[in-house]
Design a protein around this motif. Structure first.
Motif, short mmCIF file in Angstrom:
data_model
loop_
_atom_site.label_atom_id
_atom_site.label_comp_id
_atom_site.label_asym_id
_atom_site.label_seq_id
_atom_site.Cartn_x
_atom_site.Cartn_y
_atom_site.Cartn_z
N ALA A 145 0.82 -1.22 0.25
CA ALA A 145 -0.58 0.01 -0.13
C ALA A 145 0.85 1.40 -0.31
O ALA A 145 1.78 1.51 0.55
CB ALA A 145 -0.64 0.36 0.92
N GLY A 146 0.82 2.35 -1.16
CA GLY A 146 0.89 3.65 -1.14
C GLY A 146 2.81 3.12 -1.63
O GLY A 146 3.76 4.34 -1.60
N LYS A 147 3.34 1.91 -2.09
CA LYS A 147 4.49 2.00 -3.08
C LYS A 147 3.95 0.87 -4.09
O LYS A 147 2.77 1.04 -4.63
CB LYS A 147 5.08 0.58 -2.00
N SER A 148 5.02 0.56 -4.79
CA SER A 148 5.24 -0.47 -5.91
C SER A 148 4.87 -1.63 -5.48
O SER A 148 5.39 -2.75 -4.82
CB SER A 148 6.59 0.03 -6.27
N ILE A 149 4.10 -2.72 -6.47
CA ILE A 149 3.97 -3.63 -6.04
C ILE A 149 4.81 -4.54 -7.07
O ILE A 149 4.49 -5.87 -7.14
CB ILE A 149 2.62 -4.42 -6.06
N ALA A 150 6.20 -4.12 -7.80
CA ALA A 150 6.64 -4.70 -8.23
C ALA A 150 7.77 -5.89 -8.07
O ALA A 150 7.94 -7.27 -8.64
CB ALA A 150 7.89 -3.70 -9.34
#
Length: 475
Positions: A145-150
């Motif tokens: 959440a609030g970041k990259s899912i990479a």
């Protein structure tokens, strides 16, 4: 007409100086025409009976024999079946220039359902607030959440499909500025996976999940190491003997043991059957009534089950040496593994003190499997073995055993491996409303004839083979 049925009794296996519990020991049986004999081989046993059948009589006979042992795995949120990976379309081709440009600093402010849950992937920004409850991996998506899912996208092969990418694009609300766009994360976490037998039925490759062939379960009392089913949630760690340490602590004074220290405890051998909670999920899905929520999870047939002789130190002996007493408070013990996820999370699970400290519980900190050092796929150098309990609690690559005043709070204890009523939707169910699976029930199933096999007209004798498992020993 069913003239006679003889099923050998489940029996105990004397592995140590005390009688072992029934938990997890299996019975294999086969019905053979015109013969009535019983063969017993420690854990698995074979028995025969006379059956003459035709058409519906055969089906009803089989159903009657096995109905009392039918087992349906509970709903478990898990990785879905892997489809053949295809190259994703270039992200630049998916950019909708009409969408706003959103910087990562703005994405970082959206981490809850109140603010909206935003994530980024490559050059896109996505509002996944409504998707969280539908995510097959449960609330693990909130870690991004609030970041990259990479990093997570690279960790699981199910993401590498055009269909999954299309689902993600439905939630796109904006584009990252070019200078903040991300590169694809390589799946290097799986670069050092061990080799596996081509005879395993492979469900997913990253992480690897494969099941034992049915004919091996029918034929072998002990499943060969290379054909024992494999269930992984994360990459297989590479652990060196010299660097390995086992910490026993938490709410204890505790101690740290090397592998050699662990070997100094009395060695015990237990023959135990491990079974994944989702075993036979394909049958559950096939029997699903219309109108009920779909069954989710890996599509196991009957091979998420195997038997081995495990050797190591009894958990009870190690805990007594660490200061746990017979009258210690009623606290769970948490096993923590060395397998690591995208953001450093580890696989962990807990069992109650009654099981951990039981003289008859046979819980091991095992370092051998069928007389050999544990293979990497099965937890080298040390794993927990908890007979009669769902295999999800037999944590592999154990490096911590922690006494706690509460059950493990990890994802796989609280948001997976729980059973609910078939009418409950896994997308909206309250996971806290059900206890974590521990012991599994008595179960049995037919392995031969297989579903779809045709019986020639006029055939009077049919050999039926199957598996019976005592579960938690409450037969």
């Amino acid at each position: 007409m069913l003239r006679a049925v003889t099923i050998s009794k489940l029996h105990r296996v004397a592995n140590c100086a005390y009688p072992c519990a029934w938990a997890g020991y299996s019975s294999q049986f086969a019905f053979r025409a015109e013969a009535a004999h019983e063969q017993t081989s420690r854990q698995f046993s074979s028995s025969t009976s006379n059956i003459s059948t035709s058409g519906k009589a055969f089906a009803s006979t089989v159903a009657a024999v096995f109905a009392s042992g039918a087992f349906v795995a509970g709903i478990c949120a898990s990785q879905q079946t892997q489809t053949t990976s295809q190259a994703e379309a270039a992200s630049s081709e998916k950019v909708d220039k009409r969408l706003p440009t959103i910087r990562k600093s703005e994405v970082a402010r959206h981490t809850t359902k109140d603010t909206g849950i935003w994530v980024t992937y490559l050059d896109g920004v996505y509002d996944v607030t409504e998707f969280v409850d539908m995510h097959p991996g449960g609330n693990k998506i909130l870690l991004a959440a609030g970041k990259s899912i990479a990093p997570y996208w690279a960790m699981y092969a199910v993401h590498k499909t055009p269909e999954t990418r299309e689902i993600l694009e439905e939630y796109r609300i904006g584009n990252l500025p070019p200078e903040e766009a991300e590169a694809e994360v390589a799946t290097s976490a799986y670069a050092n996976e061990p080799e596996r037998s081509p005879r395993l039925r492979v469900l997913t490759t990253t992480p690897f999940n494969g099941e034992t062939p049915a004919e091996v379960l029918e034929r072998e009392d002990i499943t060969p190491n290379e054909l024992h089913f494999k269930r992984h949630h994360l990459p297989v760690p590479l652990v060196e003997d010299e660097a390995y340490e086992l910490t026993v602590g938490g709410d204890l004074e505790g101690m740290t043991l090397s592998l050699e220290d662990l070997r100094r405890f009395p060695k015990h051998t237990v023959r135990a059957t491990l079974q994944c909670s989702g075993n036979r999920r394909t049958e559950m899905a096939a029997a699903r009534r219309k109108g009920l929520p779909p069954v989710r999870g890996l599509p196991w047939h009957s091979g998420a089950l195997s038997t081995a002789e495990w050797s190591g130190a009894r958990l009870r002996d190690v805990l007594l040496a660490a200061g746990v007493s017979e009258d210690s408070p009623n606290c769970p013990f948490i096993f923590v593994g060395l397998d690591t996820g995208a953001t450093g999370e580890r696989y962990e699970a807990s069992i109650p003190i009654e099981k951990a400290m039981s003289v008859y519980g046979d819980v091991l900190l095992a370092y051998e499997m069928n007389g050999e050092p544990l293979p990497r796929d099965h937890g080298y150098p040390v794993r927990a073995i908890v007979p009669g309990t769902t295999a999800a609690r037999s944590v592999k690559w154990v490096y911590q055993v922690l006494a706690s005043d509460e059950e493990c709070t990890g994802f796989w204890q609280q948001n997976d491996y729980k059973a609910f009523c078939p009418s409950q939707d896994p997308n909206t169910v309250d996971w806290s409303s059900a206890p974590a699976m521990q012991e599994f029930p008595v179960t049995s199933f037919i392995t031969s004839p297989r579903s779809g096999d045709k019986i020639p007209p006029g055939q009077k004798e049919i050999e039926i083979k199957g598996i019976a498992i005592a579960g938690g020993g409450r037969a």
